[in-house]
Motif scaffolding. Sequence first.
Motif, PDB file in Angstrom:
ATOM      1  N   HIS A 291      -9.135  -6.786   6.023  1.00  0.00           N
ATOM      2  CA  HIS A 291      -7.935  -6.033   6.016  1.00  0.00           C
ATOM      3  C   HIS A 291      -7.415  -5.672   4.559  1.00  0.00           C
ATOM      4  O   HIS A 291      -6.507  -4.629   4.675  1.00  0.00           O
ATOM      5  N   GLN A 292      -7.613  -6.367   3.755  1.00  0.00           N
ATOM      6  CA  GLN A 292      -7.365  -5.861   2.291  1.00  0.00           C
ATOM      7  C   GLN A 292      -8.037  -4.540   1.893  1.00  0.00           C
ATOM      8  O   GLN A 292      -7.489  -3.789   1.364  1.00  0.00           O
ATOM      9  N   ALA A 293      -9.367  -4.649   2.410  1.00  0.00           N
ATOM     10  CA  ALA A 293     -10.056  -3.172   1.978  1.00  0.00           C
ATOM     11  C   ALA A 293      -9.568  -1.931   2.748  1.00  0.00           C
ATOM     12  O   ALA A 293      -9.373  -1.047   2.178  1.00  0.00           O
ATOM     13  N   VAL A 294      -9.227  -2.175   3.881  1.00  0.00           N
ATOM     14  CA  VAL A 294      -8.631  -1.181   4.760  1.00  0.00           C
ATOM     15  C   VAL A 294      -7.329  -0.783   4.098  1.00  0.00           C
ATOM     16  O   VAL A 294      -6.849   0.625   4.133  1.00  0.00           O
ATOM     17  N   ASN A 295      -6.516  -1.711   4.033  1.00  0.00           N
ATOM     18  CA  ASN A 295      -5.087  -1.512   3.327  1.00  0.00           C
ATOM     19  C   ASN A 295      -5.237  -0.705   1.946  1.00  0.00           C
ATOM     20  O   ASN A 295      -4.355   0.429   1.739  1.00  0.00           O
ATOM     21  N   ARG A 296      -5.935  -1.015   1.184  1.00  0.00           N
ATOM     22  CA  ARG A 296      -6.492  -0.376  -0.185  1.00  0.00           C
ATOM     23  C   ARG A 296      -6.961   1.119  -0.015  1.00  0.00           C
ATOM     24  O   ARG A 296      -6.306   1.973  -0.861  1.00  0.00           O
ATOM     25  N   LEU A 297      -7.715   1.024   1.146  1.00  0.00           N
ATOM     26  CA  LEU A 297      -8.232   2.507   1.208  1.00  0.00           C
ATOM     27  C   LEU A 297      -7.340   3.468   1.884  1.00  0.00           C
ATOM     28  O   LEU A 297      -7.195   4.451   1.395  1.00  0.00           O
ATOM     29  N   VAL A 298      -6.442   2.971   2.772  1.00  0.00           N
ATOM     30  CA  VAL A 298      -5.426   3.527   3.314  1.00  0.00           C
ATOM     31  C   VAL A 298      -4.230   3.973   2.274  1.00  0.00           C
ATOM     32  O   VAL A 298      -3.958   5.299   2.239  1.00  0.00           O
ATOM     33  N   LEU A 299      -4.062   3.188   1.432  1.00  0.00           N
ATOM     34  CA  LEU A 299      -3.076   3.361   0.251  1.00  0.00           C
ATOM     35  C   LEU A 299      -3.732   4.534  -0.445  1.00  0.00           C
ATOM     36  O   LEU A 299      -2.989   5.272  -1.188  1.00  0.00           O
ATOM     37  N   ALA A 300      -4.948   4.301  -0.915  1.00  0.00           N
ATOM     38  CA  ALA A 300      -5.437   5.329  -1.698  1.00  0.00           C
ATOM     39  C   ALA A 300      -5.627   6.750  -1.176  1.00  0.00           C
ATOM     40  O   ALA A 300      -5.183   7.640  -1.909  1.00  0.00           O
ATOM     41  N   ARG A 301      -5.829   7.002   0.186  1.00  0.00           N
ATOM     42  CA  ARG A 301      -5.881   8.292   0.634  1.00  0.00           C
ATOM     43  C   ARG A 301      -4.479   8.623   0.971  1.00  0.00           C
ATOM     44  O   ARG A 301      -4.099  10.160   0.546  1.00  0.00           O
ATOM     45  N   ALA A 302      -3.526   7.941   1.487  1.00  0.00           N
ATOM     46  CA  ALA A 302      -2.361   8.429   1.516  1.00  0.00           C
ATOM     47  C   ALA A 302      -1.524   8.827   0.214  1.00  0.00           C
ATOM     48  O   ALA A 302      -1.091  10.128   0.087  1.00  0.00           O
ATOM     49  N   CYS A 303      -1.968   7.985  -1.021  1.00  0.00           N
ATOM     50  CA  CYS A 303      -1.412   8.491  -2.293  1.00  0.00           C
ATOM     51  C   CYS A 303      -2.080   9.708  -2.772  1.00  0.00           C
ATOM     52  O   CYS A 303      -1.490  10.572  -3.559  1.00  0.00           O
ATOM     53  N   ALA A 304      -3.289   9.911  -2.323  1.00  0.00           N
ATOM     54  CA  ALA A 304      -4.094  11.048  -3.078  1.00  0.00           C
ATOM     55  C   ALA A 304      -3.497  12.279  -2.268  1.00  0.00           C
ATOM     56  O   ALA A 304      -3.069  13.453  -2.879  1.00  0.00           O
ATOM     57  N   LEU A 305      -3.347  12.340  -1.131  1.00  0.00           N
ATOM     58  CA  LEU A 305      -2.772  13.544  -0.327  1.00  0.00           C
ATOM     59  C   LEU A 305      -1.200  13.748  -0.879  1.00  0.00           C
ATOM     60  O   LEU A 305      -1.024  14.806  -1.036  1.00  0.00           O
ATOM     61  N   VAL A 306      -0.286  12.810  -0.808  1.00  0.00           N
ATOM     62  CA  VAL A 306       1.202  12.871  -1.035  1.00  0.00           C
ATOM     63  C   VAL A 306       1.103  13.266  -2.509  1.00  0.00           C
ATOM     64  O   VAL A 306       1.995  13.980  -2.917  1.00  0.00           O
ATOM     65  N   GLY A 307       0.380  12.556  -3.387  1.00  0.00           N
ATOM     66  CA  GLY A 307       0.305  13.193  -4.884  1.00  0.00           C
ATOM     67  C   GLY A 307       0.194  14.590  -5.104  1.00  0.00           C
ATOM     68  O   GLY A 307       0.804  15.490  -5.821  1.00  0.00           O
ATOM     69  N   ALA A 308      -0.817  14.934  -4.185  1.00  0.00           N
ATOM     70  CA  ALA A 308      -1.207  16.350  -4.390  1.00  0.00           C
ATOM     71  C   ALA A 308      -0.027  17.223  -3.823  1.00  0.00           C
ATOM     72  O   ALA A 308       0.550  18.248  -4.345  1.00  0.00           O
ATOM     73  N   LEU A 309       0.529  16.793  -2.751  1.00  0.00           N
ATOM     74  CA  LEU A 309       1.528  17.662  -2.269  1.00  0.00           C
ATOM     75  C   LEU A 309       2.938  17.524  -3.452  1.00  0.00           C
ATOM     76  O   LEU A 309       3.583  18.723  -3.665  1.00  0.00           O
ATOM     77  N   VAL A 310       3.070  16.266  -3.921  1.00  0.00           N
ATOM     78  CA  VAL A 310       4.261  16.105  -5.018  1.00  0.00           C
ATOM     79  C   VAL A 310       3.928  16.973  -6.301  1.00  0.00           C
ATOM     80  O   VAL A 310       4.812  17.942  -6.831  1.00  0.00           O
ATOM     81  N   ALA A 311       2.681  17.008  -6.654  1.00  0.00           N
ATOM     82  CA  ALA A 311       2.259  17.720  -7.929  1.00  0.00           C
ATOM     83  C   ALA A 311       2.299  19.128  -7.486  1.00  0.00           C
ATOM     84  O   ALA A 311       3.100  20.030  -8.320  1.00  0.00           O
ATOM     85  N   GLY A 312       1.997  19.609  -6.387  1.00  0.00           N
ATOM     86  CA  GLY A 312       2.233  21.076  -6.000  1.00  0.00           C
ATOM     87  C   GLY A 312       3.764  21.403  -5.783  1.00  0.00           C
ATOM     88  O   GLY A 312       4.100  22.602  -6.446  1.00  0.00           O
ATOM     89  N   GLY A 313       4.429  20.614  -5.416  1.00  0.00           N
ATOM     90  CA  GLY A 313       5.820  20.839  -5.193  1.00  0.00           C
ATOM     91  C   GLY A 313       6.520  21.078  -6.632  1.00  0.00           C
ATOM     92  O   GLY A 313       7.323  22.108  -6.729  1.00  0.00           O
ATOM     93  N   TYR A 314       6.205  20.252  -7.480  1.00  0.00           N
ATOM     94  CA  TYR A 314       6.718  20.311  -8.767  1.00  0.00           C
ATOM     95  C   TYR A 314       6.509  21.386  -9.693  1.00  0.00           C
ATOM     96  O   TYR A 314       7.155  22.169 -10.265  1.00  0.00           O
ATOM     97  N   PHE A 315       4.942  21.769  -9.685  1.00  0.00           N
ATOM     98  CA  PHE A 315       4.433  22.942 -10.297  1.00  0.00           C
ATOM     99  C   PHE A 315       4.957  24.097  -9.531  1.00  0.00           C
ATOM    100  O   PHE A 315       5.470  25.293 -10.330  1.00  0.00           O
ATOM    101  N   GLY A 316       5.286  24.426  -8.250  1.00  0.00           N
ATOM    102  CA  GLY A 316       6.087  25.417  -7.706  1.00  0.00           C
ATOM    103  C   GLY A 316       7.379  25.642  -8.029  1.00  0.00           C
ATOM    104  O   GLY A 316       7.928  26.636  -8.338  1.00  0.00           O
ATOM    105  N   TYR A 317       7.984  24.555  -8.353  1.00  0.00           N
ATOM    106  CA  TYR A 317       9.361  24.435  -8.748  1.00  0.00           C
ATOM    107  C   TYR A 317       9.400  25.069  -9.966  1.00  0.00           C
ATOM    108  O   TYR A 317      10.228  25.861 -10.517  1.00  0.00           O
ATOM    109  N   ALA A 318       8.551  24.525 -10.982  1.00  0.00           N
ATOM    110  CA  ALA A 318       8.492  24.976 -12.386  1.00  0.00           C
ATOM    111  C   ALA A 318       8.248  26.571 -12.443  1.00  0.00           C
ATOM    112  O   ALA A 318       8.676  27.359 -13.121  1.00  0.00           O
TER     113      ALA A 318
END
Length: 169
Positions: A94-121
Amino acid sequence: MIGGPADPEDDEEQGRTQQGRLRPTSAGAITGWVVVGLVGGWALHPLAERFRDTAPIVTWAQPLALLLVTAILGATAYVTWRTVHVHHQRLDPHQAVNRLVLARACALVGALVAGGYFGYALSWVGVESELGEQRLWRSVIAGLAGVAIVISALLLERACRVRSDGDES
């Protein structure tokens, strides 16, 4: 049976095995979310001015919060890497799955956030405004913090990898 599980004996006869491997987060998925973020961030400026008469201000709290997320992900990646690859201990499933899900979610949301702030800039480039330059540079810094989230999330995802018995690398 249509749509049911395949018979493992049939797979062995045909030379296939079910290994249950997950592939790393693809560059295409990350790029797609960056593009969505770029378009959304770029559109935010004119839409906010049209409907609210003022564009959102980027304070130092946004990039600092993103850097905090980066630090937490980085620390989790480091601890996971040391546990799995240095000490050769297995994580609880369960720890491995939780960390993997956290990693994937953060990678995709981080990409969305980065793009959003760069677009706003980008929407502030060439605009003469009282706070235009401030919004531009703080958005760039927040976008870079979003990129740091993606990198640390991908490092966490990589730290979750375990070598299977058949892997030689």
